[in-house]
Design a protein around this motif. Structure first.
Motif, PDB file in Angstrom:
ATOM      1  N   ILE A 109      -7.643   0.796  -3.764  1.00  0.00           N
ATOM      2  CA  ILE A 109      -7.445  -0.113  -2.788  1.00  0.00           C
ATOM      3  C   ILE A 109      -8.748  -0.511  -2.460  1.00  0.00           C
ATOM      4  N   ASN A 164       1.082  -1.181   0.082  1.00  0.00           N
ATOM      5  CA  ASN A 164      -0.104   0.012  -0.011  1.00  0.00           C
ATOM      6  C   ASN A 164       0.798   1.263  -0.078  1.00  0.00           C
ATOM      7  N   ALA A 182      -1.641   4.519   2.880  1.00  0.00           N
ATOM      8  CA  ALA A 182      -1.060   4.727   1.614  1.00  0.00           C
ATOM      9  C   ALA A 182      -0.829   6.331   1.282  1.00  0.00           C
TER      10      ALA A 182
END
Lengths: 211, 253
Positions: free
Chosen positions: A81, A66, A111
């Motif tokens: 995501i 991530n 992230a």
């Protein structure tokens, strides 16, 4: 990292969904159809990355990636995501529909944070060494942030999970180091082979005929 | 590759995908706040019933359910020992609390009930159907596009990774915990990212050339028939029943 469905309490689940919706809205607003394609394929790489196992000492762990996704996509990492986790829920039953909000938020926010950290440090120290440190930290922060937020979600759901949550965080420390190293080498590789992948974020895209 | 066929064909798969998706969301929403053991058990019964109706390939399904339960197992190992409360038993220096056992039990029943419902209702549809169903349920278009596009390319990219990794293995690469292994894995991953990026550009140009206007069309048409509405009503009744047990159920320890 995935919390199964049925573990968290409704307020935490609702908060997860609200925050994920906000993050996804910001991410989607910043994506035009041209970059949507890239985000889709990078989301697919994120999905596949979770099937790649990296040896850590006697054990091994799968990559989370991530941090790297945040470096490459910025806020657009949120919707990427979200869709990757939805597909994981559908194909492998990791996580589930209701807990998707929390899982996306924990990974997405870290992230985005990792991406910001990378750009900040890279801007400050534009030397190769500085870049390596920035990439390492962004990879590590991606995992650390996700593990931390997951632990917080567990503790807020039920006081009884406190010990389990701290164990969960501690178990992720070696993964952070491994992820940091992998992110560092990968960013190095991308900068050598295809540096425009890292700069597209700042560039204004030429929109090819889409309304 | 990833999409093993988990189910034989059954009447559940005839139900409109939008209805199935909406029912799964509704049931999961009703189940997650449960605190009552009886309510959880009735939810588990409903889940098991739906799973049986979906005619699964049991070996694969049980394997999936076992994977889901690894997290539950972790909770069972930790929660009863660490949660404070009345002592139920003593194991050496650890005391096992009744509250901890109850919490772990509650969570494991809920996790399995929701997993069974999700498997039966949602996992029996293809990824493209799921994406389109989400689109019809008013998910943002761009998100649906992202999901469908990713679901399509996951297979291509996984295949590419397999080829890259096989090539590295043929050259004697076996990953260990050292700089060389990490560097090699990262290079392979970087190569995968760069190739995927280039592929995204090509695909975008190609679909623009074919007149792409921002959304995909679904091959399967979506029709809601009277039987679908009946199914949805039965599911709503079940959800209401479970909630009734939760709020007006019998008092118990």
């Amino acid at each position: 990292m995935h919390i199964a469905e049925g573990v968290l309490s409704p307020p935490v689940l609702a908060a997860g969904y609200a925050l994920t919706a906000a993050g996804t809205a910001i991410g989607l607003r910043r994506l035009d159809y041209d970059r949507l394609m890239t985000a889709g394929i990078l989301a697919a790489v994120f999905f596949v990355g979770s099937l790649i196992h990296v040896p850590i000492g006697v054990s091994n762990a799968h990559l989370i990636l991530n941090g790297l996704l945040g470096v490459l996509l910025g806020w657009a990492a949120f919707p990427a995501i979200l869709s990757a986790l939805a597909l994981q829920a559908l194909l492998f039953q990791y996580g589930g529909l209701v807990v998707l909000g929390v899982n996306t938020f924990t990974m997405g926010l870290s992230a985005v944070g990792a991406g910001c950290l990378f750009r900040f440090l890279h801007h400050r120290w534009p030397t190769p060494g500085g870049r390596r440190i920035a990439a390492f930290l962004s990879g590590a922060v991606g995992v650390a942030g996700a593990a931390f937020l997951t632990s917080i979600a567990l503790i807020f759901s039920e006081e009884g999970f406190t010990a389990a949550a701290s164990l969960l965080f501690l178990a992720h420390v070696p993964v952070m180091l491994a992820e940091g190293c992998i992110t560092m080498f990968t960013v190095d590789f991308i900068l050598r082979v295809c540096p425009e992948m890292l700069t597209t974020q700042q560039q204004n895209h030429e929109r090819i005929g889409h309304a | 590759m990833f999409d093993e066929i988990l189910f034989h064909s059954s009447f559940l798969q005839q139900v409109d995908t939008r209805v199935r998706m909406a029912c799964a969301i509704l049931l999961t929403l009703c189940l997650s706040p449960l605190h009552d053991l009886y309510a959880c058990c009735s939810a588990l019964t409903l889940g098991a019933l739906l799973l049986v109706l979906a005619r699964p390939r049991w070996r694969r399904i049980l394997h999936r359910i076992a994977t889901i339960n690894t997290f539950v197992l972790f909770l069972w190992c930790v929660t009863p020992i660490t949660m404070p409360g009345t002592e139920l038993a003593r194991l050496g220096m650890f005391s096992i609390s009744a509250e901890g056992v109850r919490l772990a039990l509650l969570v494991s029943i809920k996790v399995n009930a929701i997993a069974a419902i999700f498997l039966a209702l949602v996992c029996s549809m293809s990824t493209s159907d799921a994406g389109h169903a989400l689109g019809r349920l008013r998910c943002p278009q761009k998100l649906v596009f992202l999901f469908l596009f990713m679901a399509r390319f996951v297979y291509v990219i996984a295949q590419e990774w397999r080829i890259l990794f096989a090539a590295a293995k043929l050259r004697g690469f076996s990953p260990r915990t050292n700089r060389h292994s990490y560097g090699t894995l990262a290079s392979l991953l970087g190569l995968l990212l760069v190739r995927s990026h280039a592929r995204a550009k090509h695909v975008y140009k190609n679909i623009l050339l074919r007149g792409f206007s921002g959304h995909f069309r679904s091959i399967n048409a979506f029709h809601t028939r009277p039987s679908d509405i009946c199914f949805a009503l039965v599911m709503i009744l079940f959800a209401a029943g479970i909630l009734a047990v939760e709020f007006f159920g019998v008092e118990h320890a």
